[in-house]
Design a protein around this motif. Sequence first.
Motif, PDB file in Angstrom:
ATOM      1  N   ALA A  99      29.455  21.276  46.115  1.00  0.00           N
ATOM      2  CA  ALA A  99      29.220  20.850  45.004  1.00  0.00           C
ATOM      3  C   ALA A  99      28.095  19.710  45.181  1.00  0.00           C
ATOM      4  CB  ALA A  99      30.165  20.273  44.233  1.00  0.00           C
ATOM      5  N   THR A 100      28.398  18.860  46.208  1.00  0.00           N
ATOM      6  CA  THR A 100      27.171  17.759  46.163  1.00  0.00           C
ATOM      7  C   THR A 100      25.909  18.333  46.508  1.00  0.00           C
ATOM      8  OG1 THR A 100      28.117  17.072  48.389  1.00  0.00           O
ATOM      9  CG2 THR A 100      28.953  15.717  46.359  1.00  0.00           C
ATOM     10  N   ALA A 101      26.028  19.267  47.580  1.00  0.00           N
ATOM     11  CA  ALA A 101      24.707  20.108  48.120  1.00  0.00           C
ATOM     12  C   ALA A 101      24.160  20.619  46.941  1.00  0.00           C
ATOM     13  CB  ALA A 101      25.024  20.968  49.334  1.00  0.00           C
ATOM     14  N   VAL A 102      24.796  21.448  46.346  1.00  0.00           N
ATOM     15  CA  VAL A 102      24.093  22.147  45.147  1.00  0.00           C
ATOM     16  C   VAL A 102      23.367  21.263  44.096  1.00  0.00           C
ATOM     17  CG1 VAL A 102      24.597  23.592  42.990  1.00  0.00           C
ATOM     18  CG2 VAL A 102      25.245  24.261  45.512  1.00  0.00           C
ATOM     19  N   LEU A 103      24.321  20.194  43.692  1.00  0.00           N
ATOM     20  CA  LEU A 103      23.691  19.230  42.855  1.00  0.00           C
ATOM     21  C   LEU A 103      22.234  18.687  43.225  1.00  0.00           C
ATOM     22  CD1 LEU A 103      26.987  17.410  41.541  1.00  0.00           C
ATOM     23  CD2 LEU A 103      25.527  18.827  40.374  1.00  0.00           C
ATOM     24  N   ARG A 104      22.316  18.228  44.445  1.00  0.00           N
ATOM     25  CA  ARG A 104      21.169  17.539  44.884  1.00  0.00           C
ATOM     26  C   ARG A 104      20.045  18.697  45.412  1.00  0.00           C
ATOM     27  NH1 ARG A 104      17.449  13.780  45.027  1.00  0.00           N
ATOM     28  NH2 ARG A 104      16.783  13.050  46.883  1.00  0.00           N
ATOM     29  N   MET A 105      20.494  19.630  46.154  1.00  0.00           N
ATOM     30  CA  MET A 105      19.296  20.475  46.680  1.00  0.00           C
ATOM     31  C   MET A 105      18.827  21.678  45.658  1.00  0.00           C
ATOM     32  SD  MET A 105      20.449  20.947  50.632  1.00  0.00           S
ATOM     33  CE  MET A 105      21.743  21.828  50.585  1.00  0.00           C
ATOM     34  N   ASN A 106      19.620  21.835  44.783  1.00  0.00           N
ATOM     35  CA  ASN A 106      19.318  23.004  43.888  1.00  0.00           C
ATOM     36  C   ASN A 106      18.999  22.453  42.451  1.00  0.00           C
ATOM     37  OD1 ASN A 106      20.981  24.401  45.846  1.00  0.00           O
ATOM     38  ND2 ASN A 106      20.485  26.111  44.838  1.00  0.00           N
ATOM     39  N   LEU A 107      19.708  21.353  42.222  1.00  0.00           N
ATOM     40  CA  LEU A 107      19.469  20.818  40.904  1.00  0.00           C
ATOM     41  C   LEU A 107      18.656  19.573  40.763  1.00  0.00           C
ATOM     42  CD1 LEU A 107      23.097  21.602  39.250  1.00  0.00           C
ATOM     43  CD2 LEU A 107      21.033  23.045  39.050  1.00  0.00           C
ATOM     44  N   GLY A 108      18.394  18.956  41.876  1.00  0.00           N
ATOM     45  CA  GLY A 108      17.590  17.799  41.855  1.00  0.00           C
ATOM     46  C   GLY A 108      18.053  16.575  41.430  1.00  0.00           C
ATOM     47  N   MET A 109      19.571  16.664  41.217  1.00  0.00           N
ATOM     48  CA  MET A 109      20.388  15.243  40.758  1.00  0.00           C
ATOM     49  C   MET A 109      19.922  14.231  41.977  1.00  0.00           C
ATOM     50  SD  MET A 109      24.231  14.789  39.562  1.00  0.00           S
ATOM     51  CE  MET A 109      24.041  15.857  38.320  1.00  0.00           C
ATOM     52  N   ASN A 110      19.973  13.010  41.469  1.00  0.00           N
ATOM     53  CA  ASN A 110      19.627  11.849  41.979  1.00  0.00           C
ATOM     54  C   ASN A 110      20.917  11.630  42.825  1.00  0.00           C
ATOM     55  OD1 ASN A 110      19.972   8.837  42.682  1.00  0.00           O
ATOM     56  ND2 ASN A 110      18.007   8.686  41.350  1.00  0.00           N
TER      57      ASN A 110
END
Length: 117
Positions: A99-110
Amino acid sequence: RTIRDFGVAPRWSRYLMSSTQFHATVHCLLTSDRLSVQIAALTVVQLAAFGMTLRRKRIISPMEGVFLYSLVLGMGMLVIIDDILRRSFFHLAICLGNATAVLRMNLGMNKYFIWGG
């Protein structure tokens, strides 16, 4: 420079290496009572820095740098997986890491929001 700057590793392997870093961080947070995971993560960071130094000084090739980094990440993940399997929360840890990887790498979350929020 980062492993992404080498340009010799396929895109899927760079994605896998990046997501492994998120897993290591999540597992360090989940297993703060034992030091095996933290020491494994620290060892990965230090050996990766050493590998980047060897690469920068042209002692090893870019492909050897990617191989070394992949090997070190893999060994670190073996320690982490062994630890979380012993604690019986393997699925939770994997889900949080993904989940953290997807949030950062796919969705660009801070990244500060991910880890602090």
